[in-house]
Design a protein around this motif. Sequence first.
Motif, PDB file in Angstrom:
ATOM      1  N   LEU A  73      43.369  43.889  28.237  1.00 42.46           N
ATOM      2  CA  LEU A  73      41.999  43.970  28.960  1.00 42.46           C
ATOM      3  C   LEU A  73      42.292  42.823  29.975  1.00 42.46           C
ATOM      4  O   LEU A  73      42.271  41.693  29.726  1.00 42.46           O
ATOM      5  CB  LEU A  73      41.018  43.736  28.082  1.00 42.46           C
ATOM      6  CG  LEU A  73      39.671  43.994  28.689  1.00 42.46           C
ATOM      7  CD1 LEU A  73      39.470  45.405  28.976  1.00 42.46           C
ATOM      8  CD2 LEU A  73      38.726  43.552  27.570  1.00 42.46           C
ATOM      9  N   THR A  74      41.860  43.190  31.217  1.00 43.07           N
ATOM     10  CA  THR A  74      41.882  42.123  32.218  1.00 43.07           C
ATOM     11  C   THR A  74      40.251  41.754  32.691  1.00 43.07           C
ATOM     12  O   THR A  74      39.601  42.739  32.376  1.00 43.07           O
ATOM     13  CB  THR A  74      42.697  42.617  33.473  1.00 43.07           C
ATOM     14  OG1 THR A  74      42.102  43.725  33.996  1.00 43.07           O
ATOM     15  CG2 THR A  74      44.050  42.860  33.285  1.00 43.07           C
ATOM     16  N   ALA A 118      43.038  41.104  43.160  1.00 47.04           N
ATOM     17  CA  ALA A 118      44.242  40.851  42.498  1.00 47.04           C
ATOM     18  C   ALA A 118      44.437  39.919  41.548  1.00 47.04           C
ATOM     19  O   ALA A 118      45.100  40.132  40.452  1.00 47.04           O
ATOM     20  CB  ALA A 118      45.518  40.747  43.673  1.00 47.04           C
ATOM     21  N   THR A 119      43.740  38.979  41.492  1.00 44.19           N
ATOM     22  CA  THR A 119      43.661  37.920  40.814  1.00 44.19           C
ATOM     23  C   THR A 119      42.905  38.334  39.680  1.00 44.19           C
ATOM     24  O   THR A 119      43.319  38.011  38.571  1.00 44.19           O
ATOM     25  CB  THR A 119      42.741  36.556  41.457  1.00 44.19           C
ATOM     26  OG1 THR A 119      43.492  36.133  42.530  1.00 44.19           O
ATOM     27  CG2 THR A 119      42.740  35.563  40.452  1.00 44.19           C
ATOM     28  N   PHE A 120      41.802  38.827  39.577  1.00 42.34           N
ATOM     29  CA  PHE A 120      41.011  39.637  38.339  1.00 42.34           C
ATOM     30  C   PHE A 120      42.026  40.487  37.771  1.00 42.34           C
ATOM     31  O   PHE A 120      41.831  40.643  36.386  1.00 42.34           O
ATOM     32  CB  PHE A 120      39.737  40.126  38.934  1.00 42.34           C
ATOM     33  CG  PHE A 120      38.806  39.214  39.446  1.00 42.34           C
ATOM     34  CD1 PHE A 120      38.434  37.866  38.743  1.00 42.34           C
ATOM     35  CD2 PHE A 120      37.918  39.542  40.467  1.00 42.34           C
ATOM     36  CE1 PHE A 120      37.520  37.283  39.058  1.00 42.34           C
ATOM     37  CE2 PHE A 120      36.821  38.622  40.963  1.00 42.34           C
ATOM     38  CZ  PHE A 120      36.636  37.586  40.176  1.00 42.34           C
ATOM     39  N   ARG A 121      42.885  41.218  38.556  1.00 43.27           N
ATOM     40  CA  ARG A 121      43.653  42.329  37.620  1.00 43.27           C
ATOM     41  C   ARG A 121      44.674  41.268  36.962  1.00 43.27           C
ATOM     42  O   ARG A 121      45.258  42.064  35.931  1.00 43.27           O
ATOM     43  CB  ARG A 121      44.211  43.206  38.862  1.00 43.27           C
ATOM     44  CG  ARG A 121      43.453  44.260  39.143  1.00 43.27           C
ATOM     45  CD  ARG A 121      44.137  45.236  40.290  1.00 43.27           C
ATOM     46  NE  ARG A 121      43.225  45.828  40.742  1.00 43.27           N
ATOM     47  CZ  ARG A 121      42.852  45.754  42.329  1.00 43.27           C
ATOM     48  NH1 ARG A 121      43.636  44.578  42.834  1.00 43.27           N
ATOM     49  NH2 ARG A 121      42.161  46.465  42.857  1.00 43.27           N
ATOM     50  N   SER A 122      44.997  40.172  37.357  1.00 43.75           N
ATOM     51  CA  SER A 122      46.218  39.519  36.553  1.00 43.75           C
ATOM     52  C   SER A 122      45.787  38.622  35.622  1.00 43.75           C
ATOM     53  O   SER A 122      46.704  38.237  34.966  1.00 43.75           O
ATOM     54  CB  SER A 122      46.897  38.495  37.741  1.00 43.75           C
ATOM     55  OG  SER A 122      45.990  37.633  38.229  1.00 43.75           O
ATOM     56  N   ILE A 123      44.495  38.347  35.103  1.00 46.20           N
ATOM     57  CA  ILE A 123      44.237  37.619  34.087  1.00 46.20           C
ATOM     58  C   ILE A 123      43.645  38.420  33.056  1.00 46.20           C
ATOM     59  O   ILE A 123      42.577  39.202  33.136  1.00 46.20           O
ATOM     60  CB  ILE A 123      43.173  36.591  34.741  1.00 46.20           C
ATOM     61  CG1 ILE A 123      43.534  35.699  35.729  1.00 46.20           C
ATOM     62  CG2 ILE A 123      42.459  35.666  33.672  1.00 46.20           C
ATOM     63  CD1 ILE A 123      42.580  35.016  36.594  1.00 46.20           C
ATOM     64  N   THR A 124      44.171  38.289  32.021  1.00 46.12           N
ATOM     65  CA  THR A 124      43.610  38.973  30.821  1.00 46.12           C
ATOM     66  C   THR A 124      42.729  38.196  30.196  1.00 46.12           C
ATOM     67  O   THR A 124      42.687  36.958  30.243  1.00 46.12           O
ATOM     68  CB  THR A 124      44.780  39.328  29.967  1.00 46.12           C
ATOM     69  OG1 THR A 124      45.645  37.856  29.325  1.00 46.12           O
ATOM     70  CG2 THR A 124      46.146  40.091  30.563  1.00 46.12           C
TER      71      THR A 124
END
Length: 141
Positions: A73-74, A118-124
């Motif tokens: 979950l990101t 992109a940053t929000f998509r990369s942080i779980t």
Amino acid sequence: MRLQVNTTLALYSVIEFASQPDRHIPAAEIAQKYEVSPHHLAKVLAELAHAGIVESVRGVGGGYRFVANARRLTLMDVIQLFEDFSPVATPKRDAASAGAVDRALDSVLSEIDETAKATFRSITLATMLHLVARQPGGDGG
């Protein structure tokens, strides 16, 4: 990119629930911690439950519990439940008459938004839990 209040509440709540996955946490406890209306928070939590991120258990010992996979979950998975990412209609001239400043500013703002997404998509959630644990107090609040 500025997040709406509901989005921020959702992120706080999910992090709280994920930090204690074996515990049912009452909505009132989260509402009190973040000084928000329990009624307002209930709407946010209902959306998270509908998305399968948390489950709701009624009755004594009830509350909400994290049921998603924290490693998958990101932040974007949560954010997109509450934010509208469709292009914003800005009051400006048509494309043919837009000046160089209009085009350049639109380009920069679009790039900033894409970088944030992109940053929000990369942080779980697992990464967030590690970041929270490294903070002074390590309790997320």
